[in-house]
Write a protein that holds these residues in place. Structure first.
Motif, mmCIF file in Angstrom:
data_model
loop_
_atom_site.group_PDB
_atom_site.id
_atom_site.type_symbol
_atom_site.label_atom_id
_atom_site.label_comp_id
_atom_site.label_asym_id
_atom_site.label_seq_id
_atom_site.Cartn_x
_atom_site.Cartn_y
_atom_site.Cartn_z
ATOM 1 N N SER A 207 0.802 -1.227 0.000
ATOM 2 C CA SER A 207 0.000 0.000 0.000
ATOM 3 C C SER A 207 0.836 1.279 0.000
ATOM 4 O O SER A 207 0.294 2.354 -0.258
ATOM 5 C CB SER A 207 -0.916 0.016 1.223
ATOM 6 N N PHE A 208 2.115 1.194 0.345
ATOM 7 C CA PHE A 208 3.004 2.363 0.444
ATOM 8 C C PHE A 208 2.561 3.325 1.546
ATOM 9 O O PHE A 208 3.047 4.453 1.623
ATOM 10 C CB PHE A 208 3.078 3.137 -0.885
ATOM 11 N N LYS A 209 1.638 2.899 2.427
ATOM 12 C CA LYS A 209 1.155 3.794 3.479
ATOM 13 C C LYS A 209 2.131 3.927 4.645
ATOM 14 O O LYS A 209 1.974 4.821 5.473
ATOM 15 C CB LYS A 209 -0.199 3.310 4.008
ATOM 16 N N ASP A 210 3.121 3.026 4.711
ATOM 17 C CA ASP A 210 4.103 3.144 5.785
ATOM 18 C C ASP A 210 5.235 4.092 5.425
ATOM 19 O O ASP A 210 6.176 4.275 6.191
ATOM 20 C CB ASP A 210 4.668 1.771 6.147
ATOM 21 N N ILE A 211 5.152 4.698 4.235
ATOM 22 C CA ILE A 211 6.143 5.704 3.840
ATOM 23 C C ILE A 211 5.685 7.049 4.365
ATOM 24 O O ILE A 211 4.643 7.570 3.965
ATOM 25 C CB ILE A 211 6.308 5.754 2.307
ATOM 26 N N SER A 212 6.459 7.609 5.282
ATOM 27 C CA SER A 212 6.089 8.883 5.906
ATOM 28 C C SER A 212 6.764 10.038 5.174
ATOM 29 O O SER A 212 7.988 10.018 4.959
ATOM 30 C CB SER A 212 6.485 8.889 7.387
ATOM 31 N N LEU A 213 5.965 11.032 4.818
ATOM 32 C CA LEU A 213 6.519 12.220 4.155
ATOM 33 C C LEU A 213 7.151 13.189 5.135
ATOM 34 O O LEU A 213 7.793 14.154 4.719
ATOM 35 C CB LEU A 213 5.398 12.938 3.381
ATOM 36 N N SER A 216 12.923 12.369 7.485
ATOM 37 C CA SER A 216 14.052 12.711 6.624
ATOM 38 C C SER A 216 14.531 11.465 5.895
ATOM 39 O O SER A 216 14.454 10.351 6.419
ATOM 40 C CB SER A 216 15.199 13.297 7.458
ATOM 41 N N VAL A 217 14.994 11.647 4.674
ATOM 42 C CA VAL A 217 15.462 10.536 3.847
ATOM 43 C C VAL A 217 16.847 10.873 3.313
ATOM 44 O O VAL A 217 17.226 12.050 3.231
ATOM 45 C CB VAL A 217 14.496 10.269 2.668
ATOM 46 N N PRO A 218 17.621 9.869 2.929
ATOM 47 C CA PRO A 218 18.926 10.142 2.318
ATOM 48 C C PRO A 218 18.773 10.932 1.019
ATOM 49 O O PRO A 218 17.742 10.862 0.345
ATOM 50 C CB PRO A 218 19.497 8.742 2.062
ATOM 51 N N PHE A 219 19.817 11.653 0.665
ATOM 52 C CA PHE A 219 19.789 12.484 -0.531
ATOM 53 C C PHE A 219 19.550 11.666 -1.790
ATOM 54 O O PHE A 219 18.899 12.118 -2.728
ATOM 55 C CB PHE A 219 21.113 13.246 -0.642
ATOM 56 N N ILE A 220 20.011 10.402 -1.789
ATOM 57 C CA ILE A 220 19.876 9.566 -2.972
ATOM 58 C C ILE A 220 18.412 9.288 -3.283
ATOM 59 O O ILE A 220 18.040 9.073 -4.447
ATOM 60 C CB ILE A 220 20.646 8.232 -2.769
ATOM 61 N N VAL A 221 17.551 9.308 -2.267
ATOM 62 C CA VAL A 221 16.124 9.063 -2.498
ATOM 63 C C VAL A 221 15.533 10.166 -3.379
ATOM 64 O O VAL A 221 14.761 9.896 -4.304
ATOM 65 C CB VAL A 221 15.381 8.971 -1.154
#
Length: 281
Positions: A207-213, A216-221
């Motif tokens: 579902s991609f619902k566990d991806i929080s906006l 913070s994410v690495p720059f490569i993302v």
């Protein structure tokens, strides 16, 4: 002499008592504008797609469905991020989904190819439309007992993207008389049935619902996201159709992998009292 002057304080006391006896005035309940604007935008995309299909502009009909899918994916996230969730918004979103990803794709694919199959064509279109309604109804009733990481069956926006994506690719290659091509007609028939029936299976789709906006994410993302947009712009019909086809079979791959490993395959929690528990069937 009799005093004819009214007893003003007593009259005021009676008025005050009457006011005290009146029920409290209820505060009018409104709706949140921001998330519902996204929902209305998605609904317009579905309506626009149907109008374009009626005018034989199937490429624009596909664009309308894909735009509706993008807006539909944003309204819930916007509501959660701005803390503007409401029961009205949930019902509005469900009704919009039925139009955009249930009725609209069924009508588009029928008008594009399935009407050349006679009864078999409208049966396939109806099966897709009915499965979309069943999938949405099941989603609404099971929302509290389903593992948030997975959908129970393919989500309706992805199913619609598979059906209209195939139409977009064929139309982009200049093929206009699809009704006169048995191969394309029966392929559209197969896509409609596959997408419709996959919506009502118990196969888990990520579902991609566990991806929080908010994290913070690495720059490569960010670089990979930019590359993804660049790849889509190379040829949107083929790239988008290919992505949703991969997603459309990913659930069966996950299901088969879990079966081989002896892991739970259902996304329904074993207890309604603890919907967030990890113990699944």
């Amino acid at each position: 002499m009799t005093d004819l002057t009214p007893n003003v304080p007593d009259a005021l006391d009676d008025d005050d008592q009457d006011l005290d006896d009146m029920p409290p005035r209820r505060r009018r309940r409104g709706i949140y504008i921001l998330p519902n604007l996204f929902t209305l935008g998605a609904l317009f995309g579905g309506f626009y797609a149907v109008v374009m299909a009626m005018n034989a502009r199937f490429d624009m009909a596909a664009v309308g469905i894909f735009c509706a899918a993008v807006l539909d994916s944003l309204d819930g996230r916007v509501a959660r991020m701005t803390n503007t969730q409401s029961a009205f918004g949930e019902q509005m979103d469900s009704l919009s989904d039925m139009v955009c990803f249930g009725a609209a794709p069924a009508l588009i694919v029928y008008e594009w190819a399935l009407k050349g199959l006679g009864k078999a064509g409208w049966i396939a279109a109806f099966v897709y439309c009915a499965c979309a309604a069943l999938r949405l109804a099941r989603f609404n009733t099971n929302i509290g007992i389903v593992d948030k990481r997975f959908f129970q069956g393919m989500p309706s926006p992805a199913a619609a993207a598979m059906v209209v994506g195939f139409i977009w690719v064929v139309d982009d290659h200049g093929v206009k008389d699809v009704v006169g091509s048995p191969a394309l007609t029966w392929t559209a028939f197969a896509f409609a049935l596959y997408a419709g029936l996959t919506m009502v299976t118990n196969v888990p789709f990520y579902s991609f619902k566990d991806i929080s906006l908010k994290r913070s994410v690495p720059f490569i993302v960010i670089v990979l996201i930019a590359l993804g947009f660049a790849v889509i712009t190379i040829h949107p019909p083929i790239v988008l159709f290919g992505l949703f086809c991969v997603y459309g079979v990913s659930g069966y791959v996950v299901y088969g992998y879990k079966r081989l490993k002896g892991k739970p395959v259902s996304v329904i929690s074993t207890s309604k009292d603890e919907p967030d528990e990890r113990g699944l069937h």
